[in-house]
Structures are given as structure tokens and as C-alpha cells.
Design a protein around this motif. Structure first.
Motif, PDB file in Angstrom:
ATOM      1  N   ASP A 206       0.698  -1.451   0.003  1.00 38.04           N
ATOM      2  CA  ASP A 206      -0.044   0.095   0.020  1.00 38.04           C
ATOM      3  C   ASP A 206       0.955   1.298   0.089  1.00 38.04           C
ATOM      4  OD1 ASP A 206       0.946  -0.326   2.433  1.00 38.04           O
ATOM      5  OD2 ASP A 206      -0.952  -0.556   3.463  1.00 38.04           O
ATOM      6  N   GLY A 207       2.108   1.027   0.133  1.00 36.39           N
ATOM      7  CA  GLY A 207       3.104   2.397  -0.013  1.00 36.39           C
ATOM      8  C   GLY A 207       3.399   2.896   1.285  1.00 36.39           C
ATOM      9  N   TYR A 208       2.917   2.406   2.372  1.00 38.65           N
ATOM     10  CA  TYR A 208       3.359   2.915   3.616  1.00 38.65           C
ATOM     11  C   TYR A 208       4.688   2.331   4.200  1.00 38.65           C
ATOM     12  CZ  TYR A 208      -1.213   5.404   4.266  1.00 38.65           C
ATOM     13  OH  TYR A 208      -2.258   6.418   4.064  1.00 38.65           O
ATOM     14  N   PRO A 209       5.355   2.801   4.855  1.00 39.24           N
ATOM     15  CA  PRO A 209       6.456   2.229   5.491  1.00 39.24           C
ATOM     16  C   PRO A 209       6.271   1.201   6.219  1.00 39.24           C
ATOM     17  CG  PRO A 209       6.192   4.267   6.648  1.00 39.24           C
ATOM     18  CD  PRO A 209       5.191   4.133   5.455  1.00 39.24           C
ATOM     19  N   VAL A 210       7.049   0.237   6.445  1.00 43.03           N
ATOM     20  CA  VAL A 210       6.884  -1.121   7.232  1.00 43.03           C
ATOM     21  C   VAL A 210       7.482  -0.798   8.802  1.00 43.03           C
ATOM     22  CG1 VAL A 210       7.407  -3.698   7.702  1.00 43.03           C
ATOM     23  CG2 VAL A 210       6.929  -2.635   5.475  1.00 43.03           C
ATOM     24  N   ALA A 211       6.608  -1.167   9.705  1.00 45.42           N
ATOM     25  CA  ALA A 211       7.245  -0.761  11.103  1.00 45.42           C
ATOM     26  C   ALA A 211       8.328  -1.882  11.684  1.00 45.42           C
ATOM     27  CB  ALA A 211       6.060  -1.015  12.220  1.00 45.42           C
ATOM     28  N   PRO A 212       9.290  -1.581  12.186  1.00 39.90           N
ATOM     29  CA  PRO A 212      10.144  -2.538  12.580  1.00 39.90           C
ATOM     30  C   PRO A 212       9.608  -3.542  13.720  1.00 39.90           C
ATOM     31  CG  PRO A 212      10.529  -0.436  13.933  1.00 39.90           C
ATOM     32  CD  PRO A 212       9.510  -0.194  12.744  1.00 39.90           C
ATOM     33  N   PRO A 213      10.145  -4.553  14.017  1.00 40.14           N
ATOM     34  CA  PRO A 213       9.820  -5.670  14.826  1.00 40.14           C
ATOM     35  C   PRO A 213       9.454  -5.235  16.180  1.00 40.14           C
ATOM     36  CG  PRO A 213      11.812  -6.458  13.534  1.00 40.14           C
ATOM     37  CD  PRO A 213      11.512  -5.000  13.349  1.00 40.14           C
ATOM     38  N   GLY A 214      10.000  -4.235  16.574  1.00 42.22           N
ATOM     39  CA  GLY A 214      10.066  -3.521  17.920  1.00 42.22           C
ATOM     40  C   GLY A 214       8.500  -2.830  18.292  1.00 42.22           C
ATOM     41  N   PHE A 215       7.919  -2.593  16.989  1.00 43.37           N
ATOM     42  CA  PHE A 215       6.486  -2.102  16.893  1.00 43.37           C
ATOM     43  C   PHE A 215       5.635  -3.100  17.785  1.00 43.37           C
ATOM     44  CE2 PHE A 215       2.589  -0.258  15.083  1.00 43.37           C
ATOM     45  CZ  PHE A 215       2.879   1.249  15.852  1.00 43.37           C
ATOM     46  N   GLU A 216       5.818  -4.565  17.862  1.00 46.09           N
ATOM     47  CA  GLU A 216       5.164  -5.403  18.208  1.00 46.09           C
ATOM     48  C   GLU A 216       4.944  -5.006  20.045  1.00 46.09           C
ATOM     49  OE1 GLU A 216       2.726  -8.561  19.224  1.00 46.09           O
ATOM     50  OE2 GLU A 216       3.587  -7.928  17.272  1.00 46.09           O
ATOM     51  N   ALA A 217       5.887  -4.390  20.509  1.00 44.13           N
ATOM     52  CA  ALA A 217       5.931  -4.092  21.939  1.00 44.13           C
ATOM     53  C   ALA A 217       5.179  -2.724  22.247  1.00 44.13           C
ATOM     54  CB  ALA A 217       7.296  -4.148  22.569  1.00 44.13           C
ATOM     55  N   SER A 218       4.694  -2.107  21.163  1.00 48.46           N
ATOM     56  CA  SER A 218       3.855  -0.914  21.268  1.00 48.46           C
ATOM     57  C   SER A 218       2.469  -0.831  22.227  1.00 48.46           C
ATOM     58  CB  SER A 218       3.588  -0.344  19.925  1.00 48.46           C
ATOM     59  OG  SER A 218       2.598  -1.088  19.317  1.00 48.46           O
ATOM     60  N   GLU A 219       2.230   0.162  22.432  1.00 51.06           N
ATOM     61  CA  GLU A 219       1.269   0.117  23.599  1.00 51.06           C
ATOM     62  C   GLU A 219       0.300   1.431  23.066  1.00 51.06           C
ATOM     63  OE1 GLU A 219       2.755   3.223  27.082  1.00 51.06           O
ATOM     64  OE2 GLU A 219       3.902   1.475  26.635  1.00 51.06           O
ATOM     65  N   THR A 220      -1.216   1.371  23.540  1.00 53.07           N
ATOM     66  CA  THR A 220      -2.036   2.325  23.551  1.00 53.07           C
ATOM     67  C   THR A 220      -1.978   3.430  24.295  1.00 53.07           C
ATOM     68  OG1 THR A 220      -3.901   1.525  24.915  1.00 53.07           O
ATOM     69  CG2 THR A 220      -3.917   0.599  22.755  1.00 53.07           C
ATOM     70  N   PRO A 221      -2.280   4.626  23.874  1.00 60.03           N
ATOM     71  CA  PRO A 221      -2.132   5.758  25.018  1.00 60.03           C
ATOM     72  C   PRO A 221      -2.855   5.560  26.217  1.00 60.03           C
ATOM     73  CG  PRO A 221      -2.649   6.606  22.736  1.00 60.03           C
ATOM     74  CD  PRO A 221      -2.953   5.049  22.774  1.00 60.03           C
ATOM     75  N   ARG A 222      -3.944   4.770  26.312  1.00 58.74           N
ATOM     76  CA  ARG A 222      -4.596   4.248  27.333  1.00 58.74           C
ATOM     77  C   ARG A 222      -3.680   3.694  28.423  1.00 58.74           C
ATOM     78  NH1 ARG A 222     -10.214   3.342  27.666  1.00 58.74           N
ATOM     79  NH2 ARG A 222     -10.199   4.311  25.770  1.00 58.74           N
ATOM     80  N   PHE A 223      -2.880   2.955  28.262  1.00 58.01           N
ATOM     81  CA  PHE A 223      -1.794   2.315  28.971  1.00 58.01           C
ATOM     82  C   PHE A 223      -1.372   3.165  29.917  1.00 58.01           C
ATOM     83  CE2 PHE A 223       2.025  -0.672  29.615  1.00 58.01           C
ATOM     84  CZ  PHE A 223       1.457  -1.488  30.429  1.00 58.01           C
ATOM     85  N   VAL A 224      -0.519   4.223  29.455  1.00 60.96           N
ATOM     86  CA  VAL A 224       0.067   5.083  30.383  1.00 60.96           C
ATOM     87  C   VAL A 224      -0.770   5.859  31.200  1.00 60.96           C
ATOM     88  CG1 VAL A 224       0.275   7.073  28.606  1.00 60.96           C
ATOM     89  CG2 VAL A 224       1.999   7.032  30.468  1.00 60.96           C
ATOM     90  N   GLY A 225      -2.239   5.996  30.716  1.00 61.26           N
ATOM     91  CA  GLY A 225      -3.323   6.737  31.227  1.00 61.26           C
ATOM     92  C   GLY A 225      -3.562   5.654  32.477  1.00 61.26           C
ATOM     93  N   ARG A 226      -3.548   4.674  32.429  1.00 58.66           N
ATOM     94  CA  ARG A 226      -4.016   3.568  33.568  1.00 58.66           C
ATOM     95  C   ARG A 226      -2.784   4.046  34.706  1.00 58.66           C
ATOM     96  NH1 ARG A 226      -6.924  -1.348  30.213  1.00 58.66           N
ATOM     97  NH2 ARG A 226      -8.786  -0.267  29.786  1.00 58.66           N
ATOM     98  N   GLY A 227      -1.641   3.929  34.131  1.00 56.36           N
ATOM     99  CA  GLY A 227      -0.401   4.311  35.125  1.00 56.36           C
ATOM    100  C   GLY A 227      -0.764   5.304  35.910  1.00 56.36           C
TER     101      GLY A 227
END
Length: 313
Positions: A249-270
Motif C-alpha cells: 500500500d506504499g506505507y512504511p513497514v514498522a520495525p519488529p519493535g513495534f510489536e511491543a507498542s502500547e495504546t495511549p490508555r496504557f500510560v493513562g492507567r498508570g
């Protein structure tokens, strides 16, 4: 009656009756933090520059608004209130303080999630250049958006946080104090901005302790913000597709580390976990990540995971 997600009924802290201000609640971590405070039943004043009712210049051409965030807070069980504020304008922040003093008399939780320099920091290919190769006006604007806004907001609003013991100031940044002390971050300007916010939590914690209040610096991990998802051409529902090397689709491919990404709600719950902790003073002057807080308090992200992008660094 406060609504709650079924999976959160037994674990979401109750912040009913608490007044929170999330400065920079339009999108990203700020919206996630406001939403989590809403889950816990707080009254959340959502400030920012992109509004449906007030015309105000923003550094981003993005559709998200503070009113959307306020509605989300209310839908999740809290009371969301949108107030358009440019936190670089001292008069506007003083007016915000006056209104909050008149309406509530106190701030229980103040979150400084003020940034706005995501475009100015440049794409990855522009990182790691020497300071003299950067546009000076852009670099100084990064510091204005990422540091001066925090100072102005704290100066004007902290008198309401110390009105009664137990107040909490949360400084939101990128990277813990320990990580940033040992890693160069993007550019001299970005590096200084993110290190400075950690130090601000430390210095303001010194000021607040005598009033029975707490200041802590909190960083999310790799955040699946609206801008990050758009960069990879995905949404929250299909974000794993960003790592598909077969995509066309022409978009860049995220690196493998993106697997460990989080939603903004995660830091909010902290943030909510600290605010609900009667012993929150133990966090005073400290710098922690959302993953650190998850391990201490046991909360999860919206999908039940406990991601830790910093562990991969």
C-alpha cells in the motif's frame, strides 16, 4: 451511574469526586490519560489548542479536538470538560487558573502532557545531525513547546494543586531519566526537551513535598498515537498489519519493535494508579515508565497485554 468496561469492574480505581486537568489532552498520551481518568470516574478538564468552538493555531494539521476527548471521558464514566488553551500564552493559562479556582477551588491531579513538536523533530532520516545543521528557529520552537509550556502551566496551576494535601503533578515525557541520561535522543533540541521534563518533575517534587503533594515523571513506551498509526497507514484495530513486509500500500513497514507498542490508555492507567494510591508520595521526584507502573500496580493495556518497549532498547 459511572459506566465501566466489564473487564475493569474489579480493577479500575475509583477517582470519583477528584478533579483532574490534562494539559495537552487533544490526542496521543494526553487523550489516553484523560480517558483513563474518565474510566476511574474523575472530572477531567481537557485543554489544548485544537477545538471545535475556538479558532486557535496549532502546530499540527490534525482532526482531533479537545471536545472529542471530553466526550470520550464522559462516555467512559467521568465528567469531561473541554477548555481551549494555548499553554505558551501566559494570559490564557492564568485565565484557566482563575476559572478552575472559581469552578472547583482545587486540582487533585495535574498532568503536563504538553508537546506539539512531533513534526519539528523531523523524520528518522533527519535525526542524529549535529546541532549546527538544524534550523535554529525550529530547534528553539521545540524547547518552547516542550519545556516552556510545562513551566508556564505549573507556575499558574500548582497553587491549586497544593490547596489541600495529596495533590499530584504528572510530567509526561519520552524516556525515563535513567534511559535519557545514557542515550542520545534524536537531536540536541529534542534531547534537551525530554531530559528537561524529567528534571522538572524532580525539581517540582522538591517544591511540592512540603505541601503534601507529589510530582512524578512518566513516560509511555512506543505509543500507538493517532499520528503514529497514520504514519504506518493503519488503525488501532489492524495495527499489526504495519509490520507486514508483504504490504503493497506504499506505507512504511514498522520495525519488529513495534510489536511491543502500547495504546495511549496504557500510560493513562498508570497515572490513574498513582493518583488512587494513598501512598503516592513514594513516587515523588521519580521517573517511571508505563511498563514500570504496570508491574507495580497490575493493570494492563486495553487488549490485556503489558507491553514494555523500553525493555527492547
Amino acid at each position: 451511574m459511572r459506566m465501566a468496561h466489564p473487564a475493569l469492574v474489579a480493577t479500575t480505581p475509583d477517582l470519583g469526586g477528584r478533579v483532574a486537568v490534562v494539559a495537552g489532552a487533544t490526542r496521543g498520551a494526553g487523550r489516553g490519560i484523560a480517558a483513563a481518568l474518565g474510566e476511574a470516574g474523575a472530572t477531567v478538564v481537557c485543554t489544548g489548542r485544537t477545538s471545535e468552538t475556538v479558532a486557535m493555531a496549532s502546530d499540527y494539521d490534525r482532526p482531533e479536538t479537545i471536545e472529542e476527548t471530553a466526550r470520550l471521558v464522559t462516555e467512559l464514566g467521568g465528567t469531561g470538560i473541554a477548555m481551549a488553551v494555548d499553554h505558551l500564552d501566559v494570559a490564557q493559562v492564568k485565565a484557566l487558573a482563575d476559572r478552575l479556582r472559581a469552578d472547583f477551588g482545587v486540582i487533585d491531579v495535574l498532568v503536563n502532557d504538553l508537546w506539539g513538536a512531533e513534526i519539528l523533530k523531523g523524520p528518522p532520516l533527519s535525526w542524529n545531525r549535529p546541532i549546527w545543521e538544524h534550523d535554529l528557529d525550529d530547534g528553539l520552537r521545540i524547547l518552547r513547546l516542550g519545556v516552556h509550556t510545562h513551566l508556564i502551566t505549573s507556575h499558574c496551576l500548582l497553587p491549586l494543586v497544593v490547596t489541600r494535601p495529596g495533590g499530584l503533578l504528572v510530567e509526561v515525557t519520552d524516556g525515563t531519566a535513567e534511559f535519557n541520561a545514557n542515550h542520545y535522543r534524536v537531536s540536541a533540541f529534542y534531547d534537551l526537551a525530554k531530559v528537561s521534563v524529567n528534571r522538572l518533575a524532580y525539581s517540582q517534587g522538591h517544591d511540592l513535598a512540603q505541601y503534601g503533594a507529589t510530582a512524578v515523571s512518566v513516560t509511555p513506551g512506543w505509543l500507538r498515537s493517532e499520528m503514529m498509526l497514520a504514519n504506518y497507514g493503519v488503525t488501532e484495530t489492524n495495527w499489526h498489519m504495519s509490520m507486514d513486509h508483504g504490504r503493497t500500500d506504499g506505507y512504511p513497514v514498522a520495525p519488529p519493535g513495534f510489536e511491543a507498542s502500547e495504546t495511549p490508555r496504557f500510560v493513562g492507567r498508570g497515572v490513574v494508579a498513582i493518583a488512587a494510591d494513598p501512598g503516592r508520595a513514594r513516587w515523588n521526584q521519580r521517573s517511571v515508565s508505563s511498563a514500570d507502573l504496570s508491574r507495580v500496580y497490575g493493570f494492563t493495556d486495553t487488549d490485556g497485554r503489558r507491553p514494555d518497549a523500553w525493555a527492547e532498547q
